[in-house]
Design an enzyme around this catalytic site. Structure first.
Site, PDB file in Angstrom:
ATOM      1  N   SER A  97       1.943   3.040   1.548  1.00  0.00           N
ATOM      2  CA  SER A  97       3.122   2.189   1.476  1.00  0.00           C
ATOM      3  C   SER A  97       2.814   0.823   2.122  1.00  0.00           C
ATOM      4  CB  SER A  97       4.308   2.895   2.134  1.00  0.00           C
ATOM      5  OG  SER A  97       5.529   2.292   1.770  1.00  0.00           O
ATOM      6  N   HIS A 232       8.101   9.463  -2.616  1.00  0.00           N
ATOM      7  CA  HIS A 232       7.326   8.451  -1.900  1.00  0.00           C
ATOM      8  C   HIS A 232       6.388   9.079  -0.873  1.00  0.00           C
ATOM      9  CE1 HIS A 232       6.442   4.396  -0.641  1.00  0.00           C
ATOM     10  NE2 HIS A 232       6.754   4.664   0.610  1.00  0.00           N
TER      11      HIS A 232
END
Length: 254
Positions: A97, A232
């Protein structure tokens, strides 16, 4: 202070299983609001002569009393300074990320300085810089930001439910999101001359598969892409599988 090729543990890095002369060193960059502890078990899935270190961002864990970084340029520059003395031709970067953007910027800085850079850049859960979308979280209340972070899930999300713990956890998250908003507004997407592997969660509400595949446009050394079932934070339930894939790819480097 120059560091030898031995075990690496500094203000900026935490090493989970020191190795006197590592055959390969994996340096991991955490997500927004994340900590070095996110990678604490990774060495258990990797060869005994590989060393895993994780970046310690200011403003959390052992560095909680320090101010958070305010820009990508500041954070990447400080990390490039810290890593330069201990880089070897067998050092690899992995970033998840926000950490993918930080790792990429550090790799580009090292190359620009003529310093030894990573042998490979592994990015996870992150669109290529030129495909990033603005977060628009700067004006959110604590409750709104908490809800947004909770949607992504991941380890530590439950801490936001405790008012006292939330006061410790939320400030670095907000600081990182502000850093990322400014970065997206001015991202120049520097290319790197190292092989890139881009991982993503197939159900991630953030980057699309095409956003992830766009990392191929930022390297002159080839890019491979792999998706995993999950959101995610797919890499939490798929930790062993991800590291098996990582191990096979890095072993092939020679």
């Amino acid at each position: 202070m120059a560091l030898s090729s031995g075990s690496l543990s500094t203000r900026w890095l935490r090493t989970f299983r020191p190795v006197a002369a590592p055959r390969l060193r994996l340096v991991c960059f955490p997500h927004a609001g994340g900590t070095a502890s996110f990678f604490r078990a990774w060495h258990q899935h990797l060869p005994a002569d590989w060393e895993v270190s994780a970046v310690r961002y200011p403003g959390r864990e052992e560095r909680i009393a320090e101010p958070d970084s305010t820009s990508m340029a500041e954070l990447a520059g400080q990390l490039a300074d810290a890593l330069t003395p201990c880089m070897t031709p067998r050092t690899v970067f992995f970033g998840h990320s926000m950490g993918a953007s930080v790792a990429h910027e550090v790799a580009a800085l090292l190359a620009g300085r003529g310093a030894t850079g990573p042998a490979a850049l592994l990015v996870s859960g992150r669109a290529a810089p030129h495909r990033l979308r603005r977060l628009t979280t700067g004006d959110l209340t604590d409750e709104e930001l908490q809800a947004k972070v909770s949607q992504l899930g991941g380890p530590g999300a439950e801490l936001l439910l405790d008012p006292e713990l939330r006061d410790l956890v939320l400030p670095p998250i907000r600081a990182d999101y502000r850093l990322l908003e400014a970065y997206v507004d001015g991202a120049k997407a520097p290319a790197v001359d190292v092989p890139v592997v881009a991982y993503f969660g197939e159900d991630d509400p953030g980057p699309t598969p095409d956003d992830v595949r766009a990392w191929a446009e930022l390297t002159t050394a080839g890019c491979e892409v792999r998706g995993f079932r999950g959101d995610h934070f797919y890499l939490v339930p798929h930790e062993a599988e991800l590291l098996r894939d990582l191990r096979e790819r890095l072993t092939a480097l020679g």
